[in-house]
Each structure stands twice: as C-alpha cells, then as structure tokens.
Design a protein around this motif. Structure first.
Motif: not given
Length: 112
Positions: A52-67
């Motif tokens: 779950i934490l790895a998925k959340k980190a991936d989601d956070d990275d994805l959101q940061r990249l999109q931003k």
C-alpha cells in the motif's frame, strides 16, 4: 517387598513429575503455535502495508510529475523565449560595442 514398593513409589513420583513437565511442554507448544499464527498474520499485514505504501508513493510521484508537467513551458512559451533570445534589440548594445572598439583600433591606422 518394601524395597519394591519404595522403588514403585519413586517411579510413580517420577512419572507424575514427567507428566507435569509434558503438560507444560504441551501448553508451551500451544503458545508457540499461537505466536506463530500471530507472526504469520503480522507478516502478511506488513507485506500488505508495504504494498500500500509503495502504491501510495507511486501515486504521489505520479501526481508530482503531473504537477511538474503542468508547470513546464508549452510550445508557445518556448517559441516566445527563442524569439526573445534572438531579438536583435537585445543584442544591439553588444554589437555596437564591438563596432566601436574596431573603429577605435582602426582609426589610428587609417589616419596615418
């Protein structure tokens, strides 16, 4: 006969002691099995949490990249920046300084 009864009593006492020790071992075995089950459950939960934490980190990275991509310059911004860099009015003072320095160097030779 008394000796036999004494030995038999010693054997009976020893058997009772061994029986108590076996009962303790059996109760410890149950505790060990319960602890093993708890450890396995905890390990599974830890793996789930890690996923779950790895998925959340991936989601956070994805959101940061999109931003970051939203903040990046688009094609019109790039064209505008290139035009500003190629703008002759910005480069005019530098070229004027080069021409004046060449004139200053060549004037003494031309006048003589």
């Amino acid at each position: 006969m008394k000796e036999f009864m004494g030995v038999l009593m010693d054997v009976k006492v020893s058997m009772a002691e061994l029986n108590g020790k076996v009962d303790k071992i059996i109760s410890i075995e149950e505790k060990v099995n319960n602890t093993y089950d708890i450890a396995k459950g905890t390990e599974r939960v830890a793996k789930d949490n890690k996923a779950i934490l790895a998925k959340k980190a991936d989601d956070d990275d994805l959101q940061r990249l999109q931003k970051d991509l939203k903040q990046k310059a688009d094609k019109s911004d790039v064209e505008r920046i290139v035009k500003e860099k190629d703008n002759w009015q910005k480069n005019l003072p530098a070229w004027a300084a080069v021409i004046l320095s060449l004139v200053a160097l060549l004037v003494p030779y031309l006048l003589t």
